[in-house]
Design a protein around this motif. Structure first.
Motif, PDB file in Angstrom:
ATOM      1  N   GLU A 152      -8.762  -1.214   4.396  1.00  0.00           N
ATOM      2  CA  GLU A 152      -9.530  -1.758   3.272  1.00  0.00           C
ATOM      3  C   GLU A 152      -8.604  -2.335   2.204  1.00  0.00           C
ATOM      4  O   GLU A 152      -8.884  -3.399   1.636  1.00  0.00           O
ATOM      5  N   GLU A 153      -7.505  -1.633   1.916  1.00  0.00           N
ATOM      6  CA  GLU A 153      -6.539  -2.118   0.918  1.00  0.00           C
ATOM      7  C   GLU A 153      -5.877  -3.408   1.399  1.00  0.00           C
ATOM      8  O   GLU A 153      -5.702  -4.346   0.619  1.00  0.00           O
ATOM      9  N   VAL A 193       3.015  -0.712   4.492  1.00  0.00           N
ATOM     10  CA  VAL A 193       2.742   0.567   3.855  1.00  0.00           C
ATOM     11  C   VAL A 193       4.035   1.345   3.635  1.00  0.00           C
ATOM     12  O   VAL A 193       4.900   1.381   4.511  1.00  0.00           O
ATOM     13  N   VAL A 212      -7.695  -6.923   1.118  1.00  0.00           N
ATOM     14  CA  VAL A 212      -7.641  -7.635  -0.165  1.00  0.00           C
ATOM     15  C   VAL A 212      -6.592  -8.740  -0.129  1.00  0.00           C
ATOM     16  O   VAL A 212      -6.750  -9.776  -0.761  1.00  0.00           O
ATOM     17  N   TYR A 213      -5.531  -8.535   0.663  1.00  0.00           N
ATOM     18  CA  TYR A 213      -4.415  -9.483   0.694  1.00  0.00           C
ATOM     19  C   TYR A 213      -4.542 -10.532   1.783  1.00  0.00           C
ATOM     20  O   TYR A 213      -3.656 -11.370   1.932  1.00  0.00           O
ATOM     21  N   ALA A 269      -8.680   3.557   4.917  1.00  0.00           N
ATOM     22  CA  ALA A 269      -8.378   3.176   3.535  1.00  0.00           C
ATOM     23  C   ALA A 269      -7.267   2.125   3.489  1.00  0.00           C
ATOM     24  O   ALA A 269      -7.328   1.180   2.686  1.00  0.00           O
ATOM     25  N   ILE A 270      -6.273   2.256   4.356  1.00  0.00           N
ATOM     26  CA  ILE A 270      -5.198   1.258   4.425  1.00  0.00           C
ATOM     27  C   ILE A 270      -5.768  -0.094   4.827  1.00  0.00           C
ATOM     28  O   ILE A 270      -5.448  -1.122   4.223  1.00  0.00           O
ATOM     29  N   VAL A 313      -3.995   7.191  -1.373  1.00  0.00           N
ATOM     30  CA  VAL A 313      -3.758   5.833  -0.876  1.00  0.00           C
ATOM     31  C   VAL A 313      -4.014   4.896  -2.047  1.00  0.00           C
ATOM     32  O   VAL A 313      -5.157   4.762  -2.495  1.00  0.00           O
ATOM     33  N   ASN A 314      -2.940   4.308  -2.565  1.00  0.00           N
ATOM     34  CA  ASN A 314      -3.028   3.487  -3.779  1.00  0.00           C
ATOM     35  C   ASN A 314      -3.824   4.203  -4.865  1.00  0.00           C
ATOM     36  O   ASN A 314      -4.756   3.665  -5.458  1.00  0.00           O
ATOM     37  N   LYS A 368      -5.979   6.564  -4.689  1.00  0.00           N
ATOM     38  CA  LYS A 368      -7.322   7.054  -4.335  1.00  0.00           C
ATOM     39  C   LYS A 368      -7.153   8.259  -3.424  1.00  0.00           C
ATOM     40  O   LYS A 368      -6.435   8.192  -2.423  1.00  0.00           O
ATOM     41  N   VAL A 425       0.875  -1.171   0.000  1.00  0.00           N
ATOM     42  CA  VAL A 425       0.000   0.000   0.000  1.00  0.00           C
ATOM     43  C   VAL A 425       0.911   1.220   0.000  1.00  0.00           C
ATOM     44  O   VAL A 425       1.841   1.306   0.793  1.00  0.00           O
TER      45      VAL A 425
END
Length: 82
Positions: A76-77, A31, A80-81, A73-74, A53-54, A56, A4
């Motif tokens: 949420e990103e 991050v 995904v992983y 936001a971090i 953030v990525n 966005k 991220v």
């Protein structure tokens, strides 16, 4: 480099939070925080605190509110992983 990426303009109000890049990176080892000369959102950095953030745009009314939204936001990103 982290999975991220948080980008902050060096003229941004968000930098009123001391050592924000180290704060975020210590909380989230995945991050990478980059402080850039300009993110090409002309004038936005002087109007309100924001970060990318990525790729966005994340913003709030105060630096503290923006930091809370960046953390969200971090999370949420990173979800995904998992």
């Amino acid at each position: 480099m982290g999975i991220v990426v948080v980008e902050i303009c060096d003229s941004n109000l968000l930098l009123s939070i001391p050592n924000i890049e180290h704060l975020i990176e210590s909380e989230y080892p995945e991050v990478a925080v980059l402080i850039n000369d300009c993110l090409n959102f002309c004038g936005l950095c002087r109007l309100k605190p924001y970060a990318m953030v990525n790729n966005k745009r994340i913003h709030g009314k105060t630096p503290e509110e923006t930091l809370a939204k960046i953390r969200q936001a971090i999370e949420e990103e990173l979800a995904v992983y998992e």
